[in-house]
Scaffold this motif. Structure first.
Motif, PDB file in Angstrom:
ATOM      1  N   PRO A  51      -5.028 -13.614 -11.427  1.00 13.75           N
ATOM      2  CA  PRO A  51      -4.100 -14.585 -10.827  1.00 13.75           C
ATOM      3  C   PRO A  51      -3.103 -13.931  -9.869  1.00 13.75           C
ATOM      4  CG  PRO A  51      -4.362 -14.999 -13.180  1.00 13.75           C
ATOM      5  CD  PRO A  51      -5.061 -13.702 -12.897  1.00 13.75           C
ATOM      6  N   THR A  52      -2.634 -12.723 -10.213  1.00 18.42           N
ATOM      7  CA  THR A  52      -1.697 -12.035  -9.319  1.00 18.42           C
ATOM      8  C   THR A  52      -2.394 -11.675  -8.008  1.00 18.42           C
ATOM      9  OG1 THR A  52      -0.531 -11.143 -11.233  1.00 18.42           O
ATOM     10  CG2 THR A  52      -0.133 -10.063  -9.111  1.00 18.42           C
ATOM     11  N   ARG A  53      -3.627 -11.174  -8.114  1.00 21.74           N
ATOM     12  CA  ARG A  53      -4.370 -10.858  -6.889  1.00 21.74           C
ATOM     13  C   ARG A  53      -4.531 -12.095  -6.017  1.00 21.74           C
ATOM     14  NH1 ARG A  53      -7.700  -7.344  -9.785  1.00 21.74           N
ATOM     15  NH2 ARG A  53      -9.319  -8.911 -10.007  1.00 21.74           N
ATOM     16  N   ALA A  54      -4.776 -13.236  -6.642  1.00 26.98           N
ATOM     17  CA  ALA A  54      -4.944 -14.471  -5.876  1.00 26.98           C
ATOM     18  C   ALA A  54      -3.643 -14.871  -5.183  1.00 26.98           C
ATOM     19  CB  ALA A  54      -5.426 -15.595  -6.802  1.00 26.98           C
ATOM     20  N   ARG A  55      -2.522 -14.702  -5.881  1.00 27.70           N
ATOM     21  CA  ARG A  55      -1.235 -15.044  -5.257  1.00 27.70           C
ATOM     22  C   ARG A  55      -0.917 -14.091  -4.119  1.00 27.70           C
ATOM     23  NH1 ARG A  55       3.001 -14.456  -9.420  1.00 27.70           N
ATOM     24  NH2 ARG A  55       4.435 -15.141  -7.810  1.00 27.70           N
ATOM     25  N   ASP A  83       0.840  -1.215   0.000  1.00 25.10           N
ATOM     26  CA  ASP A  83       0.000   0.000   0.000  1.00 25.10           C
ATOM     27  C   ASP A  83       0.872   1.261   0.000  1.00 25.10           C
ATOM     28  OD1 ASP A  83      -2.232  -1.566   0.001  1.00 25.10           O
ATOM     29  OD2 ASP A  83      -2.829  -1.136   2.073  1.00 25.10           O
ATOM     30  N   ARG A  84       0.342   2.269  -0.678  1.00 26.57           N
ATOM     31  CA  ARG A  84       0.927   3.618  -0.747  1.00 26.57           C
ATOM     32  C   ARG A  84       2.060   3.722  -1.754  1.00 26.57           C
ATOM     33  NH1 ARG A  84       0.608   4.259   5.642  1.00 26.57           N
ATOM     34  NH2 ARG A  84      -1.483   5.137   5.790  1.00 26.57           N
ATOM     35  N   GLY A  85       3.026   2.821  -1.737  1.00 25.66           N
ATOM     36  CA  GLY A  85       4.186   2.941  -2.614  1.00 25.66           C
ATOM     37  C   GLY A  85       3.957   2.285  -3.967  1.00 25.66           C
ATOM     38  N   PRO A  86       4.864   2.549  -4.916  1.00 24.74           N
ATOM     39  CA  PRO A  86       4.665   2.110  -6.299  1.00 24.74           C
ATOM     40  C   PRO A  86       5.027   0.649  -6.573  1.00 24.74           C
ATOM     41  CG  PRO A  86       6.696   3.372  -6.119  1.00 24.74           C
ATOM     42  CD  PRO A  86       6.045   3.414  -4.770  1.00 24.74           C
ATOM     43  N   PRO A 137     -15.105  -4.719   7.018  1.00 24.19           N
ATOM     44  CA  PRO A 137     -16.202  -3.743   7.074  1.00 24.19           C
ATOM     45  C   PRO A 137     -15.729  -2.388   7.606  1.00 24.19           C
ATOM     46  CG  PRO A 137     -16.891  -5.855   7.988  1.00 24.19           C
ATOM     47  CD  PRO A 137     -15.413  -5.954   7.750  1.00 24.19           C
ATOM     48  N   ASP A 138     -16.207  -1.343   7.003  1.00 22.93           N
ATOM     49  CA  ASP A 138     -15.957   0.031   7.452  1.00 22.93           C
ATOM     50  C   ASP A 138     -14.501   0.457   7.316  1.00 22.93           C
ATOM     51  OD1 ASP A 138     -18.688   0.147   8.238  1.00 22.93           O
ATOM     52  OD2 ASP A 138     -18.163  -0.815  10.143  1.00 22.93           O
ATOM     53  N   VAL A 139     -13.709  -0.274   6.551  1.00 23.32           N
ATOM     54  CA  VAL A 139     -12.330   0.144   6.289  1.00 23.32           C
ATOM     55  C   VAL A 139     -12.181   0.330   4.780  1.00 23.32           C
ATOM     56  CG1 VAL A 139      -9.901  -0.511   6.381  1.00 23.32           C
ATOM     57  CG2 VAL A 139     -11.399  -1.044   8.307  1.00 23.32           C
ATOM     58  N   ASP A 140     -11.838   1.529   4.355  1.00 19.83           N
ATOM     59  CA  ASP A 140     -11.706   1.841   2.935  1.00 19.83           C
ATOM     60  C   ASP A 140     -10.252   1.643   2.509  1.00 19.83           C
ATOM     61  OD1 ASP A 140     -11.694   2.752   0.374  1.00 19.83           O
ATOM     62  OD2 ASP A 140     -12.558   4.725   0.830  1.00 19.83           O
ATOM     63  N   HIS A 141      -9.986   0.458   1.965  1.00 22.76           N
ATOM     64  CA  HIS A 141      -8.618   0.136   1.570  1.00 22.76           C
ATOM     65  C   HIS A 141      -8.087   1.116   0.528  1.00 22.76           C
ATOM     66  CE1 HIS A 141      -5.662  -2.790  -0.532  1.00 22.76           C
ATOM     67  NE2 HIS A 141      -5.072  -2.284   0.523  1.00 22.76           N
ATOM     68  N   LEU A 142      -8.954   1.560  -0.379  1.00 21.88           N
ATOM     69  CA  LEU A 142      -8.516   2.502  -1.418  1.00 21.88           C
ATOM     70  C   LEU A 142      -8.011   3.800  -0.794  1.00 21.88           C
ATOM     71  CD1 LEU A 142     -11.269   2.028  -4.140  1.00 21.88           C
ATOM     72  CD2 LEU A 142      -9.001   0.980  -3.998  1.00 21.88           C
ATOM     73  N   ALA A 143      -8.678   4.242   0.257  1.00 26.52           N
ATOM     74  CA  ALA A 143      -8.262   5.479   0.918  1.00 26.52           C
ATOM     75  C   ALA A 143      -6.980   5.285   1.720  1.00 26.52           C
ATOM     76  CB  ALA A 143      -9.379   5.974   1.847  1.00 26.52           C
ATOM     77  N   TRP A 173      -3.341   0.188  -5.893  1.00 28.08           N
ATOM     78  CA  TRP A 173      -2.441  -0.642  -6.691  1.00 28.08           C
ATOM     79  C   TRP A 173      -3.016  -2.039  -6.948  1.00 28.08           C
ATOM     80  CZ3 TRP A 173      -0.528  -5.259  -4.708  1.00 28.08           C
ATOM     81  CH2 TRP A 173      -0.780  -5.467  -3.354  1.00 28.08           C
ATOM     82  N   LEU A 174      -3.797  -2.537  -5.972  1.00 26.79           N
ATOM     83  CA  LEU A 174      -4.315  -3.901  -6.085  1.00 26.79           C
ATOM     84  C   LEU A 174      -5.224  -4.047  -7.307  1.00 26.79           C
ATOM     85  CD1 LEU A 174      -4.399  -6.698  -4.686  1.00 26.79           C
ATOM     86  CD2 LEU A 174      -6.370  -5.870  -3.395  1.00 26.79           C
ATOM     87  N   ASP A 175      -5.929  -2.974  -7.653  1.00 22.19           N
ATOM     88  CA  ASP A 175      -6.852  -3.043  -8.790  1.00 22.19           C
ATOM     89  C   ASP A 175      -6.118  -3.119 -10.120  1.00 22.19           C
ATOM     90  OD1 ASP A 175      -9.390  -2.759  -7.306  1.00 22.19           O
ATOM     91  OD2 ASP A 175      -8.488  -0.852  -6.713  1.00 22.19           O
ATOM     92  N   ALA A 176      -4.841  -2.750 -10.139  1.00 21.15           N
ATOM     93  CA  ALA A 176      -4.052  -2.830 -11.367  1.00 21.15           C
ATOM     94  C   ALA A 176      -3.487  -4.238 -11.589  1.00 21.15           C
ATOM     95  CB  ALA A 176      -2.910  -1.810 -11.320  1.00 21.15           C
ATOM     96  N   CYS A 177      -3.607  -5.107 -10.590  1.00 21.86           N
ATOM     97  CA  CYS A 177      -3.091  -6.479 -10.724  1.00 21.86           C
ATOM     98  C   CYS A 177      -4.148  -7.351 -11.399  1.00 21.86           C
ATOM     99  CB  CYS A 177      -2.774  -7.061  -9.345  1.00 21.86           C
ATOM    100  SG  CYS A 177      -1.529  -6.150  -8.425  1.00 21.86           S
TER     101      CYS A 177
END
Ligand code: MN
Length: 232
Positions: A116-120, A60-63, A98-104, A109-113
Motif C-alpha cells: 500500500p505504501t508503494r502504491a501511495r 533515492d539515496r537518503g534514508p 527500460p535500461d535504467v537500474d533504479h537500484l543502482a 529503499w522502495l523495496d522496504a515499503c
C-alpha cells in the motif's frame, strides 16, 4: 534513452504571488528530509507564511525517502518531478524505465515499503508536475528539474513540446555542460537542481541550486524567488 513521463503528469502548475511571506526553492533532497528541516529552521522558515518549492529528486539515496508522502501533504511544500521521482513511480507500478537500474541509483529503499505504501508513493510522485511557475513581484520564475531545451520559456505551454523535450527537462545536463549562457526569454528566471555543484551557479537567467544538501559535506541552498539570492 528513457521513455517519457507519459500521462498522469499535468505539465505545468502555476502559483500566484505570495503576498504574506517568502517563496524559497530547494535543490535535490534525495531522502534527507531531516537535514532539510534543519536548513529551514536555520533560516526561520514560517509554515504559515512562506512556501517551499522543491525542484525534484525528492527520493533515492537518503534514508528518509518514504517521508516524501508526509512532506507532500504539507500545504506549504510543493514539488516538481525529477528523474529519480520518475524512476521511483515507474518501478513502483512494476513498469520500470527500460535500461535504467533504479537500484543502482539509490532506489533500494522502495523495496522496504509495503504494497500500500508503494502504491501511495507511485500515485503521489506520478502526480508531480514537470514544471512549476511562481509569480513574483518581478515576474514569473520557472522551475524544472534538470534542463530546459528552448530559448523561450513559453515553449513549455506549446502543443509541440514533445516527449523528448520532457526527457530533457528530467535528465539533460546540456546547458550546463556547454556553459550556454543565453537567457531564456519570456520568464524572469528558471531554476534547476540535478547538477550538484559546490556553489549555486547562474548561466544567463538560469539558476542551478543543488549544492548537495543530501551529501556529506554539502548543504541546502534555499533560493529566495523574489530576490533570486539565497535566503537567510
Ligand atoms: Mn536528478
Amino acid at each position: 534513452m528513457k521513455s517519457g513521463t507519459e500521462s498522469g503528469n499535468c505539465r505545468v502548475r502555476r502559483f500566484g504571488l505570495n503576498a504574506r511571506g517568502r517563496d524559497l526553492a530547494v535543490g535535490d533532497i534525495h531522502g534527507h528530509f531531516n537535514r532539510l528541516d534543519a536548513a529551514l529552521t536555520a533560516i526561520g522558515f514560517s509554515p504559515g507564511r512562506d512556501r517551499l518549492f522543491a525542484v525534484g529528486d525528492l527520493v533515492d539515496r537518503g534514508p528518509e525517502s518514504a517521508d516524501v508522502l508526509a512532506w507532500l501533504e504539507r500545504p506549504w511544500f510543493h514539488a516538481i518531478c525529477g528523474n529519480h521521482d520518475l524512476m521511483t513511480w515507474r518501478r513502483a507500478l512494476n513498469d520500470p524505465i527500460p535500461d535504467v537500474d533504479h537500484l543502482a541509483h539509490g532506489g533500494r529503499w522502495l523495496d522496504a515499503c509495503d504494497g500500500p505504501t508503494r502504491a501511495r508513493i507511485a500515485a503521489c510522485l506520478r502526480a508531480l508536475p514537470l514544471a512549476i511557475e511562481v509569480e513574483t513581484a518581478n515576474g514569473v520564475v520557472g522551475l524544472v528539474h534538470a534542463d530546459f531545451p528552448y530559448d523561450d520559456w513559453q515553449a513549455i505551454h506549446g502543443a509541440a513540446f514533445s516527449p523528448e523535450d520532457e526527457d530533457a527537462c528530467l535528465w539533460s545536463i546540456d546547458r550546463y555542460r556547454m556553459q550556454y549562457a543565453r537567457p531564456i526569454r519570456n520568464v524572469r528566471a528558471v531554476v534547476h537542481g540535478h547538477m550538484t555543484l559546490r556553489e549555486p551557479t547562474q548561466l544567463g537567467n538560469v539558476y542551478y541550486i543543488d549544492t548537495g544538501g543530501w551529501q556529506d559535506g554539502g548543504r541546502f541552498t534555499l533560493l529566495d524567488l523574489h530576490t533570486l539570492k539565497p535566503g537567510r
